[in-house]
Design a protein around this motif. Sequence first.
Motif, mmCIF file in Angstrom:
data_model
loop_
_atom_site.group_PDB
_atom_site.id
_atom_site.type_symbol
_atom_site.label_atom_id
_atom_site.label_comp_id
_atom_site.label_asym_id
_atom_site.label_seq_id
_atom_site.Cartn_x
_atom_site.Cartn_y
_atom_site.Cartn_z
ATOM 1 N N LEU A 338 0.833 -1.201 0.000
ATOM 2 C CA LEU A 338 0.000 0.000 0.000
ATOM 3 C C LEU A 338 0.870 1.255 0.000
ATOM 4 O O LEU A 338 0.583 2.223 -0.715
ATOM 5 N N LEU A 342 0.644 3.929 -2.982
ATOM 6 C CA LEU A 342 0.132 5.269 -2.702
ATOM 7 C C LEU A 342 1.074 6.360 -3.174
ATOM 8 O O LEU A 342 0.652 7.494 -3.411
ATOM 9 N N VAL A 355 -6.520 1.548 -2.531
ATOM 10 C CA VAL A 355 -7.052 0.878 -1.337
ATOM 11 C C VAL A 355 -7.861 -0.351 -1.737
ATOM 12 O O VAL A 355 -7.746 -1.425 -1.120
ATOM 13 N N VAL A 359 -5.847 -3.410 -0.184
ATOM 14 C CA VAL A 359 -6.336 -3.615 1.178
ATOM 15 C C VAL A 359 -7.473 -4.632 1.211
ATOM 16 O O VAL A 359 -7.496 -5.521 2.079
ATOM 17 N N LEU A 368 -16.080 -1.113 0.151
ATOM 18 C CA LEU A 368 -15.226 0.002 0.566
ATOM 19 C C LEU A 368 -15.959 1.308 0.274
ATOM 20 O O LEU A 368 -16.556 1.476 -0.791
ATOM 21 N N CYS A 457 -12.802 5.840 6.341
ATOM 22 C CA CYS A 457 -12.683 4.737 5.380
ATOM 23 C C CYS A 457 -13.424 3.543 5.979
ATOM 24 O O CYS A 457 -13.030 3.011 7.029
ATOM 25 N N LEU A 478 -2.948 1.063 8.375
ATOM 26 C CA LEU A 478 -3.218 1.308 6.957
ATOM 27 C C LEU A 478 -4.065 2.572 6.780
ATOM 28 O O LEU A 478 -3.859 3.334 5.820
ATOM 29 N N SER A 479 -5.001 2.801 7.686
ATOM 30 C CA SER A 479 -5.846 3.989 7.548
ATOM 31 C C SER A 479 -5.033 5.267 7.684
ATOM 32 O O SER A 479 -5.356 6.287 7.057
ATOM 33 N N VAL A 482 -3.543 5.904 4.312
ATOM 34 C CA VAL A 482 -4.570 6.338 3.372
ATOM 35 C C VAL A 482 -4.959 7.789 3.629
ATOM 36 O O VAL A 482 -5.174 8.576 2.693
#
Length: 884
Positions: A338, A342, A355, A359, A368, A457, A478-479, A482
């Motif tokens: 990720l 990104l 994502v 993810v 999502l 998210c 991970l959030s 993001v």
Amino acid sequence: MVPEPSRISVGPVTSTESSAEHRLSMLAATGTGLTGGEALQYALDQAVAELTGLAGMVHWCGPSGGRPLHLAVVSGLPRAALQGWEEIGADAPSGAPTHAVRDGTFAWMPVVDAAGSLPDDTHDTAASRSVTLSLPTATMVAAVPIPGPDAPLGALSVLTASGEPTAGQRAFLPAVARWAAQRVPQSTTAGVSRRWWREQPVGSYPLIAQEPVAHALRYLRDGFLVVDGDWRTSYINVEAERLLGPAEDVLGRVLWDGPAGRVPGLEARCRQAAADGAPVGCDVQWPTDERWYHIRLVPVPNGLTLYVTDVTETKIRVAQRAAAERATAQRTAPIGKLTSALTYAVTARDVVEVVAEYVLPPFDAAGLVVEVFESGRRHVVGSVGYSPDFLRGITETPQAHSSPFNDVLRTRLPIFMGSPAEYIALYPGMAERAAASGKQAWAFLPLIASGDPIGCCAISFHEPRHFTGEERALLTALSGLVGQALARARLYDTEHARAQELQRGLLPRALPSTPAVVAAARYLPARSGIGIGGDWYDVIPLSADRVALVIGDVMGHGLTEAATMGRLRTAVHTLADLDLPPDEILAHLNDLVSDLGDDLYATCLYAIYDPTTGLCFLASAGHPPPAIALPDGTVFFADLPPDPPLGAAEPPFSTVQLHLPEDSLLVLYTDGLVESATRDIDSGMAAVARCLTVGPGAFRTGSSVGPSGDRRASRPDPCDAREHLDRLCDALTTTLLPAQELTTDDAALLIARVQRLAPQNIASWPLPDEPVAAGLARRHVREQLTAWHLDDLLMTTELLASELVGNVVRHAKGPIQLRLLLSRTLICEVFDGSQATPRIRRAAETDEGGRGLQLVAAFSQHWGARYTTDGKCIWTEQPLPAQP
């Protein structure tokens, strides 16, 4: 028994002596690359062949002497058939080999006596008896010593039933023994000799079975065994016995008859290694103990050696380490992938797609939704797995309402709900929303950038789920990634939208439709960075249906470059209204760019196409040459002089004249289309040529007036031609600038299909430089307009032509020429040889003249003047009457 043929082929000989000499010469020519074992084998083969023997043997005792003779090499018979000769004790009475080593000379002795009993000095064993009984009763043994530095190293023996050797054969045996001895490493120390024999192939194995070495091999920690050319086991140590069975059950048997035959692929690997003559290794699982072993197969003459090492513990450790590494990689892979993805996400939509790709699959997620909060309301940036109706319901939820989104923004903490029951327990008022989503588990993650929550998210699942501590921590991490990427992407989106809006305002919103050209254009901004560029293009109608085609590129990116581009485009329109030639227009633009600053430069290409002649005049200031595609499919690039860019040039600029057949394509472009970090400009221009080669003349046009005089006959629909050019623009941009390729420069493309004005729509007459010219002009106009069925325009056109010609006669000079053009309008032109520009002036009531140009302006739709190479042209345009 028939002896084996010699390994060194010889030609026909006429006597025993010549045969021996021939064999010796052949051996002498043999290269020095032979190993000691190969040399002994070749020498023995030649000796057996020379004496027409039944078999041959080489016994070895080593350089120390006084040790037992060990059978090293055999020829003519399998080794198992000569087991009685395997070892001859140093003190035991023996036959020819012992006498040859002890006396150092040739020995000739029988194998059996006339009665068929064993000789007194031969061991009476079952093996020796079987050997003796298998040989003819008259078999004799001829033996010679193999010379060493201090004492014989061994004996070379030949078993023969052909009678006593001749003098030549007796001389050949010592000679061939000396030849072999010269190729066997010799040393006075037994250690060196043993080291050499340890390196010898299986045929010399009994030589390494001297006591210390044999003991070491016997109790070697790894398994070791030897098989001969028939795949029968000839030696096996203690470790190998554990795998294959006791030595008495294994020796002499084919290797595949035991447990080794049940090892998948082992027999094939052994045969392949022997055929290739190269060592090879493999890991196998042994059938008797199911442990893993590494087997190294070493090919040797007449056989193969196998080294077997237990690698079970090593494999277990490697497997455990690999499993731990896989588990660690699986846990960290989503973050690593990720993070990497990104970095390439430019827009907010790109972030959502990343994502969804990196993810959702690792967590087996099904849905999502990425939402942000701005201007007091929720906004869905992107989603996967939800219907548009469901997403509209999200944006309609009040901010004060209790919901996972609002709570995540308020607390900045994630919310995990493993089932619909948990969802309803936390948010009873959203039971319908939970049911409408069609999901069974949810993870609502805060998106935080620079310490501030910007959105949420939501990741959802088709089945109920228990979120482990590791999954919660990983999703939370991970959030965070993001959130940072989304904030950066939304800033880019905002700035990019503003830049695009400004760019669109500076470029022409629509290209004009003219009788001379049909044009299509594309502008592609750079895909990396948000700075606007300075590329522009334009199509400018001129007098007499001529058209100016312009393309330019202000070097650099940013507001300054965009403003410079806007100034240049405005200046080009102003100068084009003056009907200046291309080189003069570039000279004025060069002065403008030079005045704007020393660090500003721009390239520009200016072309004027005349549909009455099909000529195109071009001038360039450092711009790439245009491509011309002819109707027959030929594509070439205009040969333009290498003038510097605007801001660095020194006028005058060069002008190039081209003749363009009707339906030719004139392709103008900026360097951003053909040049990039991965492609030089020559390769890009070649790609343009390839794209233009396919069907540039798909829309050929005919004349604009048919045989009957209908001025609107046979012209195709311009929309069809423009649609074709649009497809060609798309093909060029798609080929040269693929969607997935990040570009650092903007690109502009302008394609124009040129049209000719039909010859019957052009009428021209020379006029005398005298007062009668006005009357002649009126007559020509009257006759031509009658032929064109334009009677409604007779009076006004006669007046205009008369005033223009009369003005030339009074104020200018000849030669005078009158020309009428029938196109979308009626064009009347008067050419003269004067450079003086006519000007409208206000005439007083008492003035007798000065009102001619006022009448011209009043009775024409447009009028003007332009300079030519030898004078000027005054022109007028009148609209055509409406057709019934």
